[in-house]
Every structure is written in structure tokens, then in C-alpha cells.
Scaffold this motif. Structure first.
Motif, mmCIF file in Angstrom:
data_model
loop_
_atom_site.group_PDB
_atom_site.id
_atom_site.type_symbol
_atom_site.label_atom_id
_atom_site.label_comp_id
_atom_site.label_asym_id
_atom_site.label_seq_id
_atom_site.Cartn_x
_atom_site.Cartn_y
_atom_site.Cartn_z
ATOM 1 N N LEU A 103 51.627 -5.886 58.779
ATOM 2 C CA LEU A 103 51.531 -6.538 57.461
ATOM 3 C C LEU A 103 52.911 -7.024 57.005
ATOM 4 N N LEU A 104 53.930 -6.172 57.193
ATOM 5 C CA LEU A 104 55.291 -6.548 56.765
ATOM 6 C C LEU A 104 55.775 -7.803 57.490
ATOM 7 N N ARG A 105 55.442 -7.919 58.770
ATOM 8 C CA ARG A 105 55.899 -9.093 59.549
ATOM 9 C C ARG A 105 55.359 -10.384 58.961
ATOM 10 N N GLN A 106 54.199 -10.294 58.308
ATOM 11 C CA GLN A 106 53.625 -11.491 57.696
ATOM 12 C C GLN A 106 54.229 -11.751 56.318
ATOM 13 N N ILE A 107 54.774 -10.702 55.703
ATOM 14 C CA ILE A 107 55.328 -10.853 54.349
ATOM 15 C C ILE A 107 56.824 -11.187 54.414
ATOM 16 N N ALA B 263 62.871 -9.493 58.305
ATOM 17 C CA ALA B 263 63.377 -8.131 58.102
ATOM 18 C C ALA B 263 63.182 -7.274 59.354
ATOM 19 N N ASP B 264 63.816 -6.106 59.385
ATOM 20 C CA ASP B 264 63.597 -5.128 60.446
ATOM 21 C C ASP B 264 62.335 -4.350 60.057
ATOM 22 N N CYS B 265 61.186 -4.922 60.416
ATOM 23 C CA CYS B 265 59.920 -4.420 59.873
ATOM 24 C C CYS B 265 59.555 -3.027 60.382
ATOM 25 N N GLU B 266 60.010 -2.656 61.562
ATOM 26 C CA GLU B 266 59.709 -1.300 62.046
ATOM 27 C C GLU B 266 60.375 -0.265 61.134
ATOM 28 N N LEU B 267 61.643 -0.503 60.807
ATOM 29 C CA LEU B 267 62.349 0.470 59.962
ATOM 30 C C LEU B 267 61.814 0.447 58.533
ATOM 31 N N LEU B 268 61.511 -0.733 58.018
ATOM 32 C CA LEU B 268 60.949 -0.794 56.661
ATOM 33 C C LEU B 268 59.580 -0.100 56.605
ATOM 34 N N ALA B 269 58.791 -0.249 57.673
ATOM 35 C CA ALA B 269 57.483 0.418 57.711
ATOM 36 C C ALA B 269 57.669 1.937 57.637
ATOM 37 N N GLN B 270 58.653 2.454 58.363
ATOM 38 C CA GLN B 270 58.908 3.895 58.327
ATOM 39 C C GLN B 270 59.330 4.333 56.930
ATOM 40 N N ARG C 110 59.709 -3.966 45.714
ATOM 41 C CA ARG C 110 61.150 -3.931 45.970
ATOM 42 C C ARG C 110 61.452 -4.199 47.448
ATOM 43 N N VAL C 111 60.743 -3.490 48.318
ATOM 44 C CA VAL C 111 61.027 -3.592 49.747
ATOM 45 C C VAL C 111 60.717 -4.993 50.278
ATOM 46 N N THR C 112 59.684 -5.633 49.739
ATOM 47 C CA THR C 112 59.319 -6.961 50.235
ATOM 48 C C THR C 112 59.970 -8.089 49.419
ATOM 49 N N GLY C 113 60.683 -7.735 48.351
ATOM 50 C CA GLY C 113 61.310 -8.765 47.512
ATOM 51 C C GLY C 113 60.292 -9.649 46.813
ATOM 52 N N THR C 114 59.137 -9.073 46.471
ATOM 53 C CA THR C 114 58.090 -9.839 45.778
ATOM 54 C C THR C 114 57.936 -9.317 44.351
ATOM 55 N N GLU C 115 57.214 -10.074 43.539
ATOM 56 C CA GLU C 115 56.955 -9.636 42.171
ATOM 57 C C GLU C 115 55.844 -8.580 42.168
ATOM 58 N N PRO C 116 55.983 -7.521 41.385
ATOM 59 C CA PRO C 116 54.857 -6.588 41.266
ATOM 60 C C PRO C 116 53.686 -7.288 40.560
ATOM 61 N N VAL D 248 71.405 0.391 54.922
ATOM 62 C CA VAL D 248 72.112 -0.493 53.995
ATOM 63 C C VAL D 248 71.146 -1.566 53.472
ATOM 64 N N ASP D 249 70.302 -2.071 54.362
ATOM 65 C CA ASP D 249 69.304 -3.074 53.969
ATOM 66 C C ASP D 249 68.284 -2.470 52.998
#
Lengths: 226, 226
Positions: free
Chosen positions: A168-172, A176-183, A218-224, B213-214
């Protein structure tokens, strides 16, 4: 036990057009088995045992689940329970797998926004909320069956959740480093953390849900959402 | 064992002017004890035992640390090790506490950017990087001594780290739910996750450091450093 849904006629995999990277990746997860293939009576028997164990947990917590108690509640011999699940840990794991398969069926093939059809950002929000409430409901079981630290993140059901969030993150946020953000996102949904925040810190689930939606924004840089 | 630094002459608490909310909150943590108050020879003795245990872990991993091996390496009787630490778990916990106190002394009273004097955003970045490398160095010990799921987040050293991150976040994004964001950030630094990502997924520490950092930039809505 988790990616069995791909082989099951009852739960269609998501359409390749919608999540091309996703499916390939999920299949790469590899060595996750199927729920055992059983004769109809044995399958009914197993379902009845899992059902009885769930009831016992709801009434007495995971500590109340012994092989003897499950046999008595399902009105079968103790030997049947041992033959089916090996030991108490096997029974707890089977219960968790059963619930993980249900959640997975929902996010891979169920109705939107959790399932395909909604924009990825909405699906990500819905996924966290679903996982949060599922964990809160089964907290005792989740804590009792949590694998030891060195294997916790490698467990098939954890890997499956990570992969879904990553897809999902890869599409948003494709850059980004989506593996680390997913964790990082999944860390917020750790059953042990939910237990701490709700039971030990007295934070209501509604605030944790708002916290998830805020964290995703916050993590995806989108509006809530409004 | 952790907030002993407040009573210690060697590590000054941070100035109240800089982190007023922080100190009050840290003190509220309450029931965390002190390293035992010992006569000079007993303290030397204890330090020598911890030193010997650290060497054994570096050479053979946490599995190589037995009460007998530590006694032999420190050239004392086995009874001394048992009297000092109770059992093997007590010894591992003492080792972790010792290292947690060192890290805490660094972030509460050491030089910037980890310690006071740098802007909170820089301190937060430096804190994650320090924790990441410390955990990577002591991974075996961190995994062996990780408390059971229901107590993991309530452990004094975990609470101390959460409080520090929360205090920094309140200065960076005062309107956010800083307790929940602190938990999300710390989830990324969980030793079991670092173990999984480095050992099981083969991700180098440098990428985990960039990821931290990201993540801080995303969570705080700030620009990442150049």
C-alpha cells in the motif's frame, strides 16, 4: 499458514491490475503452509475445538485454556485434542492462525475500504483500525502466543502484515523506503504495545485509533481525513 | 534501576530551564531504584563481574554467559556471583541496566547533539542513532533479556526512553499526541526488529540509520537534514 488464501476458492486474490507488485511479493513469501486438508468430519471436529477454545479464552483468558478444558468444552476425548494440535502452544497458534486468515481474507478480498476497490491511503487507514480492534479483542491470546523476540518479526503472519502495508505504501509514497516505513507503522500496532497503552496506561482505544490515522498522515505526508 | 542518575553527583540532571516538562515527568516515573549502594571493595567486585560478563558475551554471545563462566573469568568464587546477582537473569538484567544508565547519562547530561544544548530535533535524531547502534552492538543480550510481552513496555528502561522521546517531541510538535508518536518512533528501534532487519533481511545499519532520520522528519513534519 497464512497465504493459503491464494489457493482457496472462497477468497479470490486481489486483481493483478490493482496491485501488481503486491501479489508477486506475497507469493515470494514462500514457505507458509495451508490449514490442514481434512475429511469433512475431521474439519468439523477441528472447527468445534477451535470454537470451544475461543469461548474459553473469552470467559477465562488464555490461562484458562488447557487441553483438558478444551476437550471437555467440545465434548470430545482429551486424546483428540492432543492428536489435532500437538500441545497447548499448537492450539494457541492454530487459534491465532485462524483469526489471521480471516483478517487476511478481509484485506485481500473483502469489501472496501479494507479490501480492494478503495484508494491505497484509505485501505491503509482501514487496515490499521481493523488490526487495532482485532488485537484489542484477542489481547490475551495475542500475548500468550507471541513468538520469542528473535523470531517475532520473521513469523509468517507478521511478514504477511508487513508485506500488505509495504504494498500500500509503495502506491502512496513510491519514493520512500517503504519496507522500513511499513515496519515503523506496524510497530504502533504491536499487541504488547496495545496492551500497555490500554491496560497499563488507561488510554481508550478511540485515542489509539485517532493516533493511527494521524501517524499514517504524517508518515505518508498526506492530509488526515476530516 | 534507571533514574538513579538524578541522585548521582557525577551526572547532573538537565537544567530545568531547558526541559521543564521533562524533569517533572521523569521524576513521576517513580519506583525505579538505584544501583545498589556498595562499599568500595564490593563495588569494584561488582564492576569486575559485569566487565567479565560483557567480555564473555562479546566472545560467545549471551548463551556463553553462565554464573560459573563469569566467576571463572572474574577469578572469584561462584557463590560471589550468585550473592551479587541472584541468578543468570539477574546478571543479564544488571548488564542491561548498566548500559541503559550509560546511555541515559549521555542523553540527559552528555555533550550535544545527544545531550542538552542542541535543538530538540537534532537531539531526537541523535538519540535514535545512538539507540540503534547500541542495540546492534548488544543484540544478543538485548534479545536474551527482553521482558515477556505483557511487561515489555512497562519496564523502567523502556519507560525512560519513551519519556525522553516524548519530552523532545513536545518541544518540536506541541500540538501532536506526543505519547503515541513517541511509541511509534520507539517501535522502529525495538531490538527484535533491528535483529530481524539486519540478520534475517540483510539490511545494513546505515540504511536503518537513514530510515530513522527519514521517519523523524515525517513524524515531526520537518525537513530531513541535508
Amino acid at each position: 499458514m497464512l497465504y493459503a488464501v491464494f489457493m482457496s476458492a472462497s477468497v479470490p486474490p486481489f486483481p493483478a491490475s490493482q496491485e501488481p507488485a503486491g501479489e508477486a511479493e506475497l507469493l515470494q513469501l514462500g514457505s507458509v503452509g495451508d490449514e490442514p486438508c481434512l475429511r469433512a468430519d475431521a474439519a468439523r471436529n477441528r472447527a468445534a475445538l477451535l470454537e470451544a477454545a475461543s469461548r474459553l479464552i473469552a470467559e477465562h483468558g488464555a490461562a484458562g485454556v488447557t487441553m483438558e478444558a478444551v476437550a471437555a468444552a467440545a465434548k470430545v476425548g482429551k486424546g483428540t485434542v492432543f492428536r489435532r494440535f500437538g500441545d497447548r502452544t499448537g492450539l494457541l497458534m492454530a487459534l491465532l492462525d485462524h483469526s489471521a486468515r480471516k483478517l487476511q481474507a478481509d484485506f485481500l478480498g473483502g469489501p472496501p475500504p479494507l479490501g480492494p476497490g478503495a484508494p491505497p491511503l484509505e485501505r491503509l487507514r482501514a487496515f490499521g483500525v481493523a488490526l487495532l480492534y482485532r488485537s484489542a479483542e484477542q489481547l490475551d491470546l495475542q500475548l500468550a502466543a507471541q513468538p520469542e523476540p528473535a523470531r517475532r518479526y520473521a513469523h509468517p503472519s507478521t511478514r504477511a502484515l508487513t508485506t500488505h502495508v509495504m504494498v500500500l505504501l509503495r502506491q502512496i509514497t513510491p519514493d520512500a523506503d517503504c519496507e522500513l516505513l511499513a515496519q515503523a507503522l506496524l510497530g504502533y500496532l504491536d499487541p504488547a504495545l496495545i496492551h500497555h497503552l490500554t491496560s497499563q496506561r488507561g488510554i481508550p482505544l478511540e485515542r489509539l485509533e485517532q493516533g493511527w490515522v494521524d501517524l499514517v498522515a504524517r508518515v505518508t505526508g498526506t492530509e488526515p481525513p476530516c
